[in-house]
Design a protein around this motif. Structure first.
Motif, PDB file in Angstrom:
ATOM      1  N   GLU A 105      -0.714   8.830  12.264  1.00 27.11           N
ATOM      2  CA  GLU A 105       0.097  10.041  12.372  1.00 27.11           C
ATOM      3  C   GLU A 105       0.513  10.516  10.990  1.00 27.11           C
ATOM      4  O   GLU A 105       1.062   9.756  10.191  1.00 27.11           O
ATOM      5  CB  GLU A 105       1.332   9.789  13.236  1.00 27.11           C
ATOM      6  N   VAL A 106       0.237  11.781  10.699  1.00 25.93           N
ATOM      7  CA  VAL A 106       0.614  12.389   9.427  1.00 25.93           C
ATOM      8  C   VAL A 106       1.313  13.706   9.721  1.00 25.93           C
ATOM      9  O   VAL A 106       0.738  14.591  10.362  1.00 25.93           O
ATOM     10  CB  VAL A 106      -0.622  12.641   8.531  1.00 25.93           C
ATOM     11  N   LYS A 107       2.569  13.833   9.275  1.00 21.01           N
ATOM     12  CA  LYS A 107       3.357  15.061   9.447  1.00 21.01           C
ATOM     13  C   LYS A 107       3.408  15.522  10.907  1.00 21.01           C
ATOM     14  O   LYS A 107       3.239  16.707  11.209  1.00 21.01           O
ATOM     15  CB  LYS A 107       2.807  16.180   8.553  1.00 21.01           C
ATOM     16  N   GLY A 108       3.580  14.564  11.823  1.00 17.34           N
ATOM     17  CA  GLY A 108       3.746  14.890  13.229  1.00 17.34           C
ATOM     18  C   GLY A 108       2.470  15.062  14.019  1.00 17.34           C
ATOM     19  O   GLY A 108       2.510  15.271  15.224  1.00 17.34           O
ATOM     20  N   SER A 109       1.319  14.969  13.364  1.00 22.70           N
ATOM     21  CA  SER A 109       0.026  15.109  14.051  1.00 22.70           C
ATOM     22  C   SER A 109      -0.773  13.817  13.941  1.00 22.70           C
ATOM     23  O   SER A 109      -0.836  13.200  12.872  1.00 22.70           O
ATOM     24  CB  SER A 109      -0.785  16.260  13.433  1.00 22.70           C
ATOM     25  N   LYS A 110      -1.371  13.429  15.048  1.00 18.39           N
ATOM     26  CA  LYS A 110      -2.211  12.221  15.063  1.00 18.39           C
ATOM     27  C   LYS A 110      -3.661  12.661  15.233  1.00 18.39           C
ATOM     28  O   LYS A 110      -4.141  12.884  16.341  1.00 18.39           O
ATOM     29  CB  LYS A 110      -1.777  11.303  16.204  1.00 18.39           C
ATOM     30  N   ARG A 111      -4.389  12.793  14.094  1.00 21.02           N
ATOM     31  CA  ARG A 111      -5.744  13.328  14.108  1.00 21.02           C
ATOM     32  C   ARG A 111      -6.757  12.430  13.412  1.00 21.02           C
ATOM     33  O   ARG A 111      -7.944  12.729  13.429  1.00 21.02           O
ATOM     34  CB  ARG A 111      -5.771  14.699  13.410  1.00 21.02           C
ATOM     35  N   TRP A 112      -6.295  11.350  12.796  1.00 17.21           N
ATOM     36  CA  TRP A 112      -7.174  10.576  11.925  1.00 17.21           C
ATOM     37  C   TRP A 112      -7.302   9.127  12.388  1.00 17.21           C
ATOM     38  O   TRP A 112      -6.392   8.558  12.989  1.00 17.21           O
ATOM     39  CB  TRP A 112      -6.635  10.570  10.490  1.00 17.21           C
ATOM     40  N   LEU A 113      -8.464   8.540  12.088  1.00 14.46           N
ATOM     41  CA  LEU A 113      -8.688   7.110  12.261  1.00 14.46           C
ATOM     42  C   LEU A 113      -8.806   6.488  10.876  1.00 14.46           C
ATOM     43  O   LEU A 113      -9.470   7.043   9.996  1.00 14.46           O
ATOM     44  CB  LEU A 113      -9.973   6.846  13.048  1.00 14.46           C
ATOM     45  N   ASN A 114      -8.169   5.352  10.694  1.00 11.38           N
ATOM     46  CA  ASN A 114      -8.228   4.674   9.401  1.00 11.38           C
ATOM     47  C   ASN A 114      -9.502   3.838   9.302  1.00 11.38           C
ATOM     48  O   ASN A 114      -9.669   2.863  10.035  1.00 11.38           O
ATOM     49  CB  ASN A 114      -7.010   3.763   9.213  1.00 11.38           C
ATOM     50  N   LEU A 115     -10.418   4.234   8.433  1.00  9.81           N
ATOM     51  CA  LEU A 115     -11.608   3.443   8.157  1.00  9.81           C
ATOM     52  C   LEU A 115     -11.381   2.655   6.869  1.00  9.81           C
ATOM     53  O   LEU A 115     -10.325   2.745   6.247  1.00  9.81           O
ATOM     54  CB  LEU A 115     -12.831   4.358   8.046  1.00  9.81           C
ATOM     55  N   LEU A 116     -12.382   1.910   6.458  1.00 10.39           N
ATOM     56  CA  LEU A 116     -12.204   1.029   5.304  1.00 10.39           C
ATOM     57  C   LEU A 116     -11.895   1.801   4.029  1.00 10.39           C
ATOM     58  O   LEU A 116     -11.043   1.398   3.236  1.00 10.39           O
ATOM     59  CB  LEU A 116     -13.468   0.172   5.099  1.00 10.39           C
ATOM     60  N   PHE A 117     -12.583   2.934   3.835  1.00 10.21           N
ATOM     61  CA  PHE A 117     -12.476   3.630   2.560  1.00 10.21           C
ATOM     62  C   PHE A 117     -11.724   4.967   2.635  1.00 10.21           C
ATOM     63  O   PHE A 117     -11.274   5.461   1.622  1.00 10.21           O
ATOM     64  CB  PHE A 117     -13.886   3.892   1.987  1.00 10.21           C
ATOM     65  N   PHE A 118     -11.591   5.529   3.805  1.00  9.99           N
ATOM     66  CA  PHE A 118     -10.898   6.809   3.922  1.00  9.99           C
ATOM     67  C   PHE A 118     -10.461   7.055   5.361  1.00  9.99           C
ATOM     68  O   PHE A 118     -10.913   6.375   6.283  1.00  9.99           O
ATOM     69  CB  PHE A 118     -11.785   7.961   3.423  1.00  9.99           C
ATOM     70  N   ARG A 119      -9.573   8.035   5.507  1.00 13.40           N
ATOM     71  CA  ARG A 119      -9.154   8.441   6.844  1.00 13.40           C
ATOM     72  C   ARG A 119     -10.180   9.417   7.401  1.00 13.40           C
ATOM     73  O   ARG A 119     -10.494  10.418   6.768  1.00 13.40           O
ATOM     74  CB  ARG A 119      -7.777   9.107   6.780  1.00 13.40           C
ATOM     75  N   PHE A 120     -10.647   9.109   8.591  1.00 15.98           N
ATOM     76  CA  PHE A 120     -11.720   9.894   9.203  1.00 15.98           C
ATOM     77  C   PHE A 120     -11.153  10.745  10.326  1.00 15.98           C
ATOM     78  O   PHE A 120     -10.425  10.251  11.191  1.00 15.98           O
ATOM     79  CB  PHE A 120     -12.803   8.945   9.732  1.00 15.98           C
ATOM     80  N   GLN A 121     -11.474  12.046  10.308  1.00 16.00           N
ATOM     81  CA  GLN A 121     -11.034  12.966  11.353  1.00 16.00           C
ATOM     82  C   GLN A 121     -12.202  13.223  12.304  1.00 16.00           C
ATOM     83  O   GLN A 121     -13.116  13.989  11.976  1.00 16.00           O
ATOM     84  CB  GLN A 121     -10.531  14.271  10.737  1.00 16.00           C
ATOM     85  N   PRO A 122     -12.200  12.618  13.493  1.00 17.48           N
ATOM     86  CA  PRO A 122     -13.357  12.690  14.398  1.00 17.48           C
ATOM     87  C   PRO A 122     -13.795  14.096  14.781  1.00 17.48           C
ATOM     88  O   PRO A 122     -14.972  14.337  15.019  1.00 17.48           O
ATOM     89  CB  PRO A 122     -12.883  11.900  15.634  1.00 17.48           C
ATOM     90  N   ILE A 123     -12.854  15.040  14.832  1.00 18.94           N
ATOM     91  CA  ILE A 123     -13.226  16.394  15.260  1.00 18.94           C
ATOM     92  C   ILE A 123     -14.217  17.038  14.286  1.00 18.94           C
ATOM     93  O   ILE A 123     -15.073  17.836  14.689  1.00 18.94           O
ATOM     94  CB  ILE A 123     -11.967  17.291  15.423  1.00 18.94           C
ATOM     95  N   GLU A 124     -14.148  16.680  12.999  1.00 19.52           N
ATOM     96  CA  GLU A 124     -15.092  17.231  12.025  1.00 19.52           C
ATOM     97  C   GLU A 124     -16.514  16.743  12.326  1.00 19.52           C
ATOM     98  O   GLU A 124     -17.486  17.475  12.141  1.00 19.52           O
ATOM     99  CB  GLU A 124     -14.682  16.831  10.601  1.00 19.52           C
ATOM    100  N   PHE A 125     -16.624  15.499  12.771  1.00 19.19           N
ATOM    101  CA  PHE A 125     -17.897  14.915  13.177  1.00 19.19           C
ATOM    102  C   PHE A 125     -18.379  15.537  14.487  1.00 19.19           C
ATOM    103  O   PHE A 125     -19.572  15.724  14.712  1.00 19.19           O
ATOM    104  CB  PHE A 125     -17.704  13.400  13.314  1.00 19.19           C
ATOM    105  N   MET A 126     -17.414  15.878  15.347  1.00 14.41           N
ATOM    106  CA  MET A 126     -17.725  16.359  16.694  1.00 14.41           C
ATOM    107  C   MET A 126     -18.272  17.785  16.714  1.00 14.41           C
ATOM    108  O   MET A 126     -19.190  18.111  17.479  1.00 14.41           O
ATOM    109  CB  MET A 126     -16.449  16.264  17.550  1.00 14.41           C
ATOM    110  N   LYS A 127     -17.721  18.679  15.896  1.00 10.64           N
ATOM    111  CA  LYS A 127     -17.968  20.122  16.038  1.00 10.64           C
ATOM    112  C   LYS A 127     -19.449  20.516  16.063  1.00 10.64           C
ATOM    113  O   LYS A 127     -19.879  21.233  16.990  1.00 10.64           O
ATOM    114  CB  LYS A 127     -17.216  20.891  14.942  1.00 10.64           C
TER     115      LYS A 127
END
Length: 376
Positions: A105-127
Motif C-alpha cells: 500500500e502506497v498513499k492509500g492505494s494497494k496496486r503493487w507487488l514487491n518483487l526482488l528488485f522493484f515494485r511491480f504493478q500488475p495492471i501495466e503487464f495486463m493492459k
C-alpha cells in the motif's frame, strides 16, 4: 551451422519487421532514458541522499531490458502467440488478484507487488494482453461477432474494473473501458449495443460510488475540485501547468526545472510537464507527434489486414497507446481530473517499461507479417 541459422533468422526478422514503427519505439525508449536522467538526478541526490545516478541507473536497466523484451515478443511466431495469449492473460489476472493479499500500500492505494528488485504493478503487464484477449474473443467467428462474444468480453472488462476500483485505481479502469469500447466498435458492434453497455457501466460505477462512499469519496472530491478549484487542493495540477508555462517554447534548460522538486512522483505522473519545463513546448509537441505517427502507421496497416484478429488487436493497441498518452497529457494540462497515469516509454518505472515493451513488441509482431508497398 548454428551461427548461419541464427544469422539467417536475424536477417529474416529485420527484412520483415516494420522498420518505421520499430525505429519510433526505439526512439521513445532512448528519449525516456535521457529524460529520466534529467528528471530524477536531484530527487535522488538532494531529497533522498542517494547517489545522483541511483534512479537513472535503475531506469537504464529497465529500458534496456524492455527493448530486449520488445524484440523478443516481436520475434514470436504469430500462431504460437495466439496459443499463449489466454494462459498469459490468466497469469496476469492472478497477479492482479494477488495484490489484494500481498500488495504493497502506497498513499492509500494497494496496486503493487514487491518483487526482488522493484515494485511491480500488475495492471501495466495486463493492459496489452487484455486488448489481444478481447480481440481473440471477438474474432472467433471470422464473419460476424456474436452477441455472446460481446457479452463475454464485457464480463472480462467488468471483472478487471471491479478489481481496479477496489485498489483503488480509477484511472486505469477508465483507460480499459475506453480501450474496450474502441475494440468492440472496430469489431462491428451495433451502436445501440455499445450505448446500452456504456449505460450499464456508468450505472454500475455510480452504484459502487453510492454503496461505498467512504472508499470512493476521493473520486467525487477530485471531480468537484476539477470543476471548482476553490473546493479543494489542486497543488499538483497547478504546479504542472505553471511548469509548462514557465518552460515556454524553448524551455529552462536541462536540469533547470523545479517541478521535479516541488511535486511528488513528477518523474512518473507528470513527466510531460517536466519535459516541457526543461526542454520547451516544441519538444513536447514533437513527442506527441511521434505517438500520433505511430498510431497512424498502426491504423493504416490494420485497414489493409484481412485477418480479423490482427485488425482488431492492432486497432485496440493503437487506441490503448493514444488514450493513455492523452489522459497523461490531459491531467498535466488540467484538461482532465487528477489521476495517476504514466506516459508510455517516457515515465520512470520498471512496471511502466514492461508494459510499454509488451505493447510495442505485440504491435511489431502483428505488423511484421505484411508490409506496405513502400520502402521502410
Amino acid at each position: 551451422m548454428l551461427k548461419n541459422f541464427f544469422k539467417e533468422n536475424v536477417k529474416n526478422y529485420w527484412r520483415n519487421i516494420n522498420k518505421t514503427i520499430f525505429v519510433c519505439f526505439l526512439m521513445l525508449f532512448i528519449l525516456g532514458i535521457f529524460f529520466s536522467f534529467s528528471s530524477t538526478s536531484s530527487l535522488a541526490g538532494e531529497r533522498l541522499n542517494k547517489d545522483y545516478y541511483f534512479f537513472f541507473s535503475k531506469h537504464l536497466i529497465f529500458a534496456i531490458s524492455a527493448i530486449f523484451l520488445m524484440i523478443l515478443i516481436s520475434f514470436i511466431q504469430i500462431n504460437l502467440f495466439k496459443k499463449i495469449i489466454i494462459p498469459i492473460f490468466i497469469i496476469a489476472l492472478i497477479s492482479l488478484v494477488l495484490v489484494f493479499f500481498l500488495g504493497v500500500e502506497v498513499k492509500g492505494s494497494k496496486r503493487w507487488l514487491n518483487l526482488l528488485f522493484f515494485r511491480f504493478q500488475p495492471i501495466e503487464f495486463m493492459k496489452p494482453f487484455f486488448i489481444v484477449t478481447i480481440a481473440q474473443i471477438l474474432s472467433k467467428n471470422n464473419q460476424n461477432t456474436s452477441n455472446s462474444s460481446y457479452f463475454l468480453s464485457f464480463l472480462v472488462l467488468t471483472t478487471l474494473c471491479i478489481i481496479l476500483l477496489n485498489q483503488p485505481d480509477v484511472g486505469q479502469a477508465v483507460l480499459l473501458i475506453l480501450s474496450w469500447s474502441a475494440v468492440v466498435f472496430i469489431s462491428g458492434i451495433k451502436l445501440i449495443y455499445i450505448l446500452s453497455l456504456f449505460g450499464l457501466i456508468l450505472t454500475s460505477l455510480a452504484g459502487l460510488l453510492f454503496i461505498l462512499p467512504d472508499k470512493f469519496s476521493y473520486i467525487f472530491k477530485r471531480i468537484e475540485t476539477f470543476f471548482d478549484p476553490t473546493k479543494g487542493d489542486r497543488f499538483q495540477s497547478n504546479n504542472a501547468l505553471d511548469a509548462i508555462r514557465e518552460g515556454g517554447i524553448t524551455g529552462q534548460g536541462m536540469g533547470e526545472g523545479t517541478l521535479k522538486d516541488r511535486v511528488p512522483e513528477a518523474h512518473t505522473d507528470y513527466i510531460i510537464s517536466v519535459i516541457a519545463e526543461e526542454f520547451g513546448s516544441i519538444i513536447s509537441i514533437i513527442l506527441i507527434c511521434i505517438f500520433l505517427y505511430i498510431s497512424f502507421r498502426i491504423i493504416k496497416f490494420a485497414l489493409s489486414e484481412n485477418d480479423k484478429f490482427i485488425k482488431i488487436s492492432l486497432s485496440g493497441l493503437a487506441a490503448l497507446l493514444i488514450f493513455q498518452t492523452f489522459i497523461h497529457i490531459g491531467v498535466n494540462t488540467s484538461l482532465l481530473p487528477t489521476t495517476g497515469m504514466t506516459l508510455p516509454f517516457l515515465s520512470y518505472g520498471g512496471s511502466s517499461m514492461i508494459g510499454s515493451a509488451i505493447l510495442a513488441g505485440t504491435i511489431l509482431n502483428f505488423t511484421r507479417r505484411k508490409l506496405f508497398n513502400e520502402s521502410y
